[in-house]
Write an enzyme that holds these catalytic residues in place. Structure first.
Site, mmCIF file in Angstrom:
data_model
loop_
_atom_site.group_PDB
_atom_site.id
_atom_site.type_symbol
_atom_site.label_atom_id
_atom_site.label_comp_id
_atom_site.label_asym_id
_atom_site.label_seq_id
_atom_site.Cartn_x
_atom_site.Cartn_y
_atom_site.Cartn_z
ATOM 1 N N ASP A 202 0.842 -1.203 0.000
ATOM 2 C CA ASP A 202 0.000 0.000 0.000
ATOM 3 C C ASP A 202 0.872 1.246 0.000
ATOM 4 O O ASP A 202 1.520 1.565 0.995
ATOM 5 C CB ASP A 202 -0.891 0.016 1.244
ATOM 6 C CG ASP A 202 -1.813 1.231 1.242
ATOM 7 O OD1 ASP A 202 -2.915 1.126 0.668
ATOM 8 O OD2 ASP A 202 -1.426 2.295 1.780
ATOM 9 N N LYS B 247 -2.614 6.064 -4.489
ATOM 10 C CA LYS B 247 -3.713 7.003 -4.219
ATOM 11 C C LYS B 247 -3.423 8.367 -4.838
ATOM 12 O O LYS B 247 -2.259 8.767 -4.932
ATOM 13 C CB LYS B 247 -3.874 7.183 -2.694
ATOM 14 C CG LYS B 247 -3.810 5.875 -1.905
ATOM 15 C CD LYS B 247 -3.952 6.049 -0.415
ATOM 16 C CE LYS B 247 -3.656 4.743 0.323
ATOM 17 N NZ LYS B 247 -2.258 4.590 0.759
HETATM 18 P P1 NDP Z 1 0.735 1.414 11.754
HETATM 19 O O1 NDP Z 1 -0.380 1.225 12.717
HETATM 20 O O2 NDP Z 1 0.950 0.425 10.691
HETATM 21 O O3 NDP Z 1 2.052 1.555 12.652
HETATM 22 C C1 NDP Z 1 3.325 1.790 12.114
HETATM 23 C C2 NDP Z 1 4.253 2.150 13.273
HETATM 24 O O4 NDP Z 1 4.330 1.065 14.204
HETATM 25 C C3 NDP Z 1 5.645 2.456 12.852
HETATM 26 O O5 NDP Z 1 6.137 3.462 13.699
HETATM 27 C C4 NDP Z 1 6.374 1.144 13.083
HETATM 28 O O6 NDP Z 1 7.733 1.398 13.371
HETATM 29 C C5 NDP Z 1 5.670 0.597 14.297
HETATM 30 N N1 NDP Z 1 5.595 -0.884 14.296
HETATM 31 C C6 NDP Z 1 5.437 -1.685 13.222
HETATM 32 N N2 NDP Z 1 5.337 -2.970 13.595
HETATM 33 C C7 NDP Z 1 5.455 -2.995 14.940
HETATM 34 C C8 NDP Z 1 5.439 -4.032 15.894
HETATM 35 N N3 NDP Z 1 5.273 -5.297 15.520
HETATM 36 N N4 NDP Z 1 5.595 -3.699 17.202
HETATM 37 C C9 NDP Z 1 5.758 -2.423 17.569
HETATM 38 N N5 NDP Z 1 5.753 -1.376 16.697
HETATM 39 C C10 NDP Z 1 5.603 -1.672 15.382
HETATM 40 O O7 NDP Z 1 0.577 2.886 11.169
HETATM 41 P P2 NDP Z 1 0.561 3.584 9.742
HETATM 42 O O8 NDP Z 1 0.029 4.937 9.974
HETATM 43 O O9 NDP Z 1 1.847 3.441 9.048
HETATM 44 O O10 NDP Z 1 -0.577 2.783 8.921
HETATM 45 C C11 NDP Z 1 -0.309 1.663 8.098
HETATM 46 C C12 NDP Z 1 -0.392 2.014 6.631
HETATM 47 O O11 NDP Z 1 -1.679 2.544 6.313
HETATM 48 C C13 NDP Z 1 0.531 3.148 6.177
HETATM 49 O O12 NDP Z 1 1.883 2.754 6.118
HETATM 50 C C14 NDP Z 1 -0.091 3.538 4.869
HETATM 51 O O13 NDP Z 1 0.247 2.599 3.871
HETATM 52 C C15 NDP Z 1 -1.571 3.470 5.234
HETATM 53 N N6 NDP Z 1 -2.094 4.783 5.669
HETATM 54 C C16 NDP Z 1 -3.092 5.354 4.915
HETATM 55 C C17 NDP Z 1 -3.635 6.567 5.258
HETATM 56 C C18 NDP Z 1 -4.714 7.147 4.420
HETATM 57 O O14 NDP Z 1 -5.060 8.313 4.627
HETATM 58 N N7 NDP Z 1 -5.273 6.417 3.482
HETATM 59 C C19 NDP Z 1 -3.175 7.317 6.429
HETATM 60 C C20 NDP Z 1 -2.150 6.634 7.184
HETATM 61 C C21 NDP Z 1 -1.654 5.399 6.808
HETATM 62 P P3 NDP Z 1 8.952 0.841 12.449
HETATM 63 O O15 NDP Z 1 8.616 1.165 11.023
HETATM 64 O O16 NDP Z 1 10.117 1.624 12.975
HETATM 65 O O17 NDP Z 1 9.040 -0.628 12.726
#
Ligand code: NDP
Length: 272
Positions: free
Chosen positions: A47, A77
């Site tokens: 995504d 998007k």
């Molecule tokens: P998430 O809920 O996926 O969380 C991501 C965060 O959690 C990062 O800081 C990551 O750190 C950390 N993390 C990942 N795995 C773990 C784990 N197993 N344990 C502890 N911490 C963890 O948030 P997002 O906002 O990134 O949402 C996911 C996806 O949704 C986005 O990447 C994007 O593709 C989409 N999105 C879409 C939006 C929209 O408006 N349509 C808005 C926001 C997101 P690290 O990377 O350092 O591991």
């Protein structure tokens, strides 16, 4: 069920239940390495968005993976400043070129920009009819946006991608999408890491010998919601995929649903 398991969208296209999110993943090596790691572990769904500025790296990692294009599902998007009919068609061309993987599986209107999203969606309908994208949909649409779009469009969105986790349940939106066969998809499914220390989530995680992140992702699947956890770390990308070997019971689900406080991490679609 596994990383290749799919849900059938309202137009017959198969979409994997779990994908890798790449928001806030830097372009270049960071995004290339996380996508490469995810694909090597069996993820088949990525995504991205024009707004994330990392479509080039996503496409590069996909091409280098050697995995057949038809085995993958890629979402991108159209960003808010590119909305409107002509601008959206132009923006799509740029995303398509940046990704360099031929067609796009799912193209979404990123946010419901007032006064513009109808025209933006009309452009998506053209792209869909022209076979440039296999499915079209929306993101951050509330019930009133979906109702309005239904009155002014021809193709029902295949997907609505919204913020979704136990602290923001939006039961009416979820029910609306189910009723209209619009697949619900969760962004920030792990609360962007902010609420993983919540005592209820931690207790349920300990009970199943799983992590808090895994519990939240499993909760999505049991709500029949597609989920796209983001990480740039291979160990977490793997951890986030290991959600098919346990099941939350009715009591776990009820306790997690009970955390709902209508609170958002991201902006409110009515005031963003
Ligand atoms: P998430 O809920 O996926 O969380 C991501 C965060 O959690 C990062 O800081 C990551 O750190 C950390 N993390 C990942 N795995 C773990 C784990 N197993 N344990 C502890 N911490 C963890 O948030 P997002 O906002 O990134 O949402 C996911 C996806 O949704 C986005 O990447 C994007 O593709 C989409 N999105 C879409 C939006 C929209 O408006 N349509 C808005 C926001 C997101 P690290 O990377 O350092 O591991």
């Amino acid at each position: 069920m596994n990383l290749e398991s799919t849900v059938t969208l309202n137009n017959g296209v198969e979409m994997p239940w779990v994908g890798l999110g790449v928001f806030l993943t830097n372009p270049g090596p960071e995004v290339e390495e996380s996508v490469t790691a995810a694909l090597s572990m069996g993820y088949r769904h990525i995504d991205t968005a024009a707004y994330y500025r990392n479509e080039v790296g996503v496409g590069k990692a996909i091409r280098l993976s050697g995995i057949a294009r038809e085995e993958l599902f890629v979402t991108t998007k159209v960003w808010n400043t590119d909305q409107g009919y002509e601008r959206t068609l132009r923006a799509f061309g740029e995303s398509r070129k940046a990704l360099g993987i031929g067609y796009i599986d799912l193209y979404l209107v990123h946010w419901p920009v007032s006064g513009q999203y109808r025209e933006t969606y009309r452009a998506l309908e053209k792209l869909y009819r022209d076979g440039e994208v296999r499915a079209i949909g929306v993101s951050n649409f509330l019930v009133h946006h979906l109702d309005d779009l239904a009155r002014h469009s021809e193709v029902t969105p295949a997907v609505n991608q919204v913020e979704f986790h136990p602290f923001l349940l939006q039961p009416e939106l979820l029910a609306y999408c189910r009723e209209h066969r619009i697949q619900f998809e969760a962004w920030s499914p792990m609360t962007r890491g902010r609420r993983l220390d919540d005592s209820t989530i931690v207790e349920i995680a300990e009970k199943h010998g799983k992590s808090a992140a895994q519990v939240l992702l499993r909760w999505d699947l049991q709500h029949e919601v597609v989920t796209i956890p983001k990480s740039i770390h291979a160990d977490r990308i793997r951890e986030n995929s290991r959600i098919f070997d346990f099941e939350l019971d009715a009591d776990d689900m009820k306790r997690l649903d009970g955390l709902d406080e209508g609170s958002r991490i991201g902006p409110d679609p009515d005031t963003f």
